[in-house]
Structure formats: C-alpha cells, structure tokens
Design a protein around this motif. Structure first.
Motif, PDB file in Angstrom:
ATOM      1  N   GLN A   1       0.843  -1.326   0.067  1.00 17.39           N
ATOM      2  CA  GLN A   1       0.081  -0.089   0.064  1.00 17.39           C
ATOM      3  C   GLN A   1       0.790   1.313   0.153  1.00 17.39           C
ATOM      4  O   GLN A   1       0.675   2.240  -0.696  1.00 17.39           O
ATOM      5  CB  GLN A   1      -0.948   0.140   1.187  1.00 17.39           C
ATOM      6  CG  GLN A   1      -1.867   1.360   1.336  1.00 17.39           C
ATOM      7  CD  GLN A   1      -2.285   1.566   2.796  1.00 17.39           C
ATOM      8  OE1 GLN A   1      -2.028   0.621   3.560  1.00 17.39           O
ATOM      9  NE2 GLN A   1      -3.202   2.481   2.730  1.00 17.39           N
ATOM     10  N   ILE A   2       1.810   1.356   0.962  1.00 20.58           N
ATOM     11  CA  ILE A   2       2.617   2.426   1.108  1.00 20.58           C
ATOM     12  C   ILE A   2       3.592   2.559  -0.210  1.00 20.58           C
ATOM     13  O   ILE A   2       3.774   3.700  -0.938  1.00 20.58           O
ATOM     14  CB  ILE A   2       3.652   2.253   2.036  1.00 20.58           C
ATOM     15  CG1 ILE A   2       2.911   2.120   3.326  1.00 20.58           C
ATOM     16  CG2 ILE A   2       4.764   3.392   2.202  1.00 20.58           C
ATOM     17  CD1 ILE A   2       1.877   3.257   3.648  1.00 20.58           C
TER      18      ILE A   2
ATOM     19  N   LEU B   1       2.789   1.822  -3.245  1.00 22.06           N
ATOM     20  CA  LEU B   1       2.019   2.489  -4.404  1.00 22.06           C
ATOM     21  C   LEU B   1       1.778   4.098  -4.029  1.00 22.06           C
ATOM     22  O   LEU B   1       1.678   4.777  -4.942  1.00 22.06           O
ATOM     23  CB  LEU B   1       0.652   1.694  -4.539  1.00 22.06           C
ATOM     24  CG  LEU B   1       0.499   0.523  -5.300  1.00 22.06           C
ATOM     25  CD1 LEU B   1      -0.825   0.195  -5.443  1.00 22.06           C
ATOM     26  CD2 LEU B   1       1.218   0.565  -6.625  1.00 22.06           C
ATOM     27  N   GLU B   2       1.639   4.213  -2.799  1.00 28.36           N
ATOM     28  CA  GLU B   2       1.452   5.609  -2.534  1.00 28.36           C
ATOM     29  C   GLU B   2       2.678   6.705  -2.958  1.00 28.36           C
ATOM     30  O   GLU B   2       2.596   7.741  -3.381  1.00 28.36           O
ATOM     31  CB  GLU B   2       1.117   5.941  -0.728  1.00 28.36           C
ATOM     32  CG  GLU B   2      -0.242   5.230  -0.681  1.00 28.36           C
ATOM     33  CD  GLU B   2      -0.487   5.696   0.857  1.00 28.36           C
ATOM     34  OE1 GLU B   2       0.303   6.507   1.537  1.00 28.36           O
ATOM     35  OE2 GLU B   2      -1.443   5.206   1.364  1.00 28.36           O
ATOM     36  N   LEU B   3       3.891   5.942  -2.660  1.00 28.23           N
ATOM     37  CA  LEU B   3       5.169   6.785  -2.842  1.00 28.23           C
ATOM     38  C   LEU B   3       5.545   6.624  -4.559  1.00 28.23           C
ATOM     39  O   LEU B   3       6.149   7.491  -4.835  1.00 28.23           O
ATOM     40  CB  LEU B   3       6.381   6.096  -2.148  1.00 28.23           C
ATOM     41  CG  LEU B   3       6.148   6.334  -0.585  1.00 28.23           C
ATOM     42  CD1 LEU B   3       7.280   5.745   0.126  1.00 28.23           C
ATOM     43  CD2 LEU B   3       6.353   7.869  -0.216  1.00 28.23           C
TER      44      LEU B   3
ATOM     45  N   PRO C   1       3.536   5.698  -7.367  1.00 25.94           N
ATOM     46  CA  PRO C   1       2.185   5.422  -7.894  1.00 25.94           C
ATOM     47  C   PRO C   1       2.256   4.551  -9.371  1.00 25.94           C
ATOM     48  O   PRO C   1       1.054   4.291  -9.833  1.00 25.94           O
ATOM     49  CB  PRO C   1       1.403   6.787  -8.153  1.00 25.94           C
ATOM     50  CG  PRO C   1       2.657   7.756  -7.853  1.00 25.94           C
ATOM     51  CD  PRO C   1       3.664   7.192  -7.237  1.00 25.94           C
TER      52      PRO C   1
ATOM     53  N   MET D   1       5.865   5.485   7.342  1.00 25.64           N
ATOM     54  CA  MET D   1       4.573   5.494   6.817  1.00 25.64           C
ATOM     55  C   MET D   1       3.899   4.405   7.116  1.00 25.64           C
ATOM     56  O   MET D   1       2.704   4.402   7.405  1.00 25.64           O
ATOM     57  CB  MET D   1       4.653   5.581   5.181  1.00 25.64           C
ATOM     58  CG  MET D   1       5.342   6.969   4.970  1.00 25.64           C
ATOM     59  SD  MET D   1       5.421   7.552   3.175  1.00 25.64           S
ATOM     60  CE  MET D   1       3.815   7.311   2.529  1.00 25.64           C
TER      61      MET D   1
ATOM     62  N   GLU E   1       0.148   4.262   9.156  1.00 25.98           N
ATOM     63  CA  GLU E   1      -0.865   3.523   8.573  1.00 25.98           C
ATOM     64  C   GLU E   1      -1.611   2.686   9.240  1.00 25.98           C
ATOM     65  O   GLU E   1      -2.645   2.571   9.446  1.00 25.98           O
ATOM     66  CB  GLU E   1      -0.714   3.257   7.084  1.00 25.98           C
ATOM     67  CG  GLU E   1      -1.856   2.839   6.379  1.00 25.98           C
ATOM     68  CD  GLU E   1      -2.571   3.975   5.948  1.00 25.98           C
ATOM     69  OE1 GLU E   1      -4.026   3.932   5.512  1.00 25.98           O
ATOM     70  OE2 GLU E   1      -2.192   5.286   5.883  1.00 25.98           O
TER      71      GLU E   1
ATOM     72  N   ASN F   1      -7.779   1.890   1.425  1.00 28.44           N
ATOM     73  CA  ASN F   1      -8.152   1.893  -0.003  1.00 28.44           C
ATOM     74  C   ASN F   1      -7.500   1.240  -0.861  1.00 28.44           C
ATOM     75  O   ASN F   1      -7.147   1.553  -2.071  1.00 28.44           O
ATOM     76  CB  ASN F   1      -8.071   3.482  -0.387  1.00 28.44           C
ATOM     77  CG  ASN F   1      -6.668   3.935  -0.390  1.00 28.44           C
ATOM     78  OD1 ASN F   1      -5.745   3.315   0.556  1.00 28.44           O
ATOM     79  ND2 ASN F   1      -6.243   5.059  -0.703  1.00 28.44           N
ATOM     80  N   PHE F   2      -6.907   0.152  -0.252  1.00 29.31           N
ATOM     81  CA  PHE F   2      -5.900  -0.775  -0.795  1.00 29.31           C
ATOM     82  C   PHE F   2      -6.664  -2.249  -1.086  1.00 29.31           C
ATOM     83  O   PHE F   2      -7.128  -2.623  -0.137  1.00 29.31           O
ATOM     84  CB  PHE F   2      -4.577  -0.812  -0.181  1.00 29.31           C
ATOM     85  CG  PHE F   2      -3.734  -1.687  -1.013  1.00 29.31           C
ATOM     86  CD1 PHE F   2      -2.985  -1.419  -2.034  1.00 29.31           C
ATOM     87  CD2 PHE F   2      -3.456  -2.818  -0.340  1.00 29.31           C
ATOM     88  CE1 PHE F   2      -2.014  -2.330  -2.572  1.00 29.31           C
ATOM     89  CE2 PHE F   2      -2.410  -3.839  -1.127  1.00 29.31           C
ATOM     90  CZ  PHE F   2      -1.801  -3.454  -2.130  1.00 29.31           C
TER      91      PHE F   2
END
Length: 248
Positions: A81-82, A84-86, A88, A124, A128, A176-177
């Motif tokens: 998840q992290i 994909l946030e960092l 994308p 992060m 989360e 949201n993952f």
C-alpha cells in the motif's frame, strides 16, 4: 447449530455463521485479543470467516508458525500500500511471508528504491497501521479481477490471474488498497506495532532470468517494539559470530 471440536478434544455448539474471532471471544476476551488467525478443518481462514459446517478449529497466535505467517503476510500488504503511495506508477507482483518476515517484488519502472528510503517507508507503514484498518477477504470473478488489473496496466497480476483455474478469485482489502490474495491475514493493521526493512535486491519475475528484473524488498514486523529490538540485537550478534568476519 454447528458442532465445533477443539484440539483438546472438547466439543461445543454454535450458531451457523459464527467466526473464529467470536468463538475465541466466547471463551475469553484475552484469547480473542491475542488471536491472529485460525484454521478450520485443516484450512487456514481469516479470523472473521463465517463458519457454516461442522469442523475442527485451531487458533493461531504470535508464538506459532501460522500466526507469524499471517502477521508477516498482512505486513506485506501494508508495505505494498505504501509503495503505491510513494511510487504510483509501480507494478506490484507477489509479496509472500517467509521464514523470518516477508518480501515484495515490485516493478518500479524508471524509478529506484534504496536502503536510504527504508526509514521513510517504515514510518509511513506504522502511521498507516495505527489507523487500524481491517483486513477483509473478498471474492471476485476472474473477469472482474482481470479488469481491475487491466485498468492498472499490471501485466504481472494479469498473468497470475490467467494461470488460475478457480472460478472464484479472492482479493484482500484494507483502507483504500486491494491486492490479489488467497488469504491468511491478521484482523487489522493495528496489530502491527514495529517494522524494519532489511534489504533490497534484484529478482527476476518468476525466477526466470529471461524476464524483467524486479526490485525485491525484504522486511520484518512485530506486534511489539520490544520484539523488534530483540530481533535486531540477535542479528547483530550473529554477524559478529559469522565465520567470514572471524576469519578476517
């Protein structure tokens, strides 16, 4: 009514649809709070899986292999998840639990990840995790699963799905993952209290050197910070005893 048997030979009756967590809670609150995962009729299930047939239940906690496996597998989802946030534009592939921790193979495209990025990712992940998102297993048709990854242009997950013969495919959702997954998770991210990323290396997709080389990140996580501190201390002692170091 369900007839549920326990490892000690005891048999109890419950309403259909009860979950392993609820069964543990009916025995004691302290037991349910420690529960990470469960097995029913020999198959590992989620703590919130509804049970609808007679069977034998086994609870999994931190001090057994299946408990740790569920913990580290769930931590790999949090890590993904992290990532994909960092990053994308990155493409996730697989992220299994291993003997000590987990790893995740990622196609970062034109970007790169080094040990200098570890501290930021760890921070992060813990931030989360504190939001206590529930891990939920969700069934999907093959067509729905393919469409999900086509939208994300993830050829790796598409290849995995095409190789599956099951009519029903499952995803694991938290926050949201969503990630393609067969199951085996802890109840929520809140159980993850400490994380350490250990190493980054290259790994060919599906172990075939003719395929693209991915970035493999190894990590480990614990339900208490104290356990991580003890683990890192043991690793340092092991390095000191390494025959290659002693030899020099």
């Amino acid at each position: 009514m369900l007839k549920v048997s326990f490892p000690d030979g005891a048999i109890k009756h419950y309403d259909e649809g009860i979950t392993p967590f609820q069964i543990a809670e009916s025995i004691s609150n302290s037991l349910s709070k420690k529960l990470l995962s469960a097995s029913y009729n020999g198959k590992q299930v989620e703590s919130n899986t509804e049970l609808n047939e007679d069977g034998k239940i086994e609870f999994h906690f931190w001090d057994d292999l299946k408990g740790k496996s569920a913990f580290w597998h769930s931590s790999a989802h949090l890590f993904a998840q992290i990532i994909l946030e960092l990053y994308p534009k990155s493409k996730l592939t697989i992220g299994p639990p291993i003997e000590n921790g987990f790893y995740y193979d990622v196609d970062l495209g034109d970007e790169s990840l080094s040990e200098n990025d570890f501290e930021k990712i760890e921070k992060m992940m813990i931030e989360e995790a504190r939001k206590d998102h529930k891990f939920t297993l969700r069934e999907s048709s093959k067509e729905e699963a393919l469409n999900f990854y086509k939208k994300n242009s993830n050829q790796y997950k598409i290849e995995l799905i095409k190789g599956l013969h099951d009519e029903k495919i499952t995803f694991c959702d938290h926050a949201n993952f969503s990630d393609l997954c067969k199951g085996g998770h802890i109840p929520s991210t809140g159980y993850i209290k400490a994380v350490k990323l250990l190493n980054v290396a290259g790994a060919y997709w599906r172990g075939n050197e003719e395929n693209k080389q991915l970035t493999r990140i190894y990590g480990i996580s614990f339900p208490k910070q104290k356990l991580l501190t003890e683990y890192l201390s043991l690793m340092e002692e092991a390095k000191k005893r390494d025959h290659r170091v002693i030899g020099k």
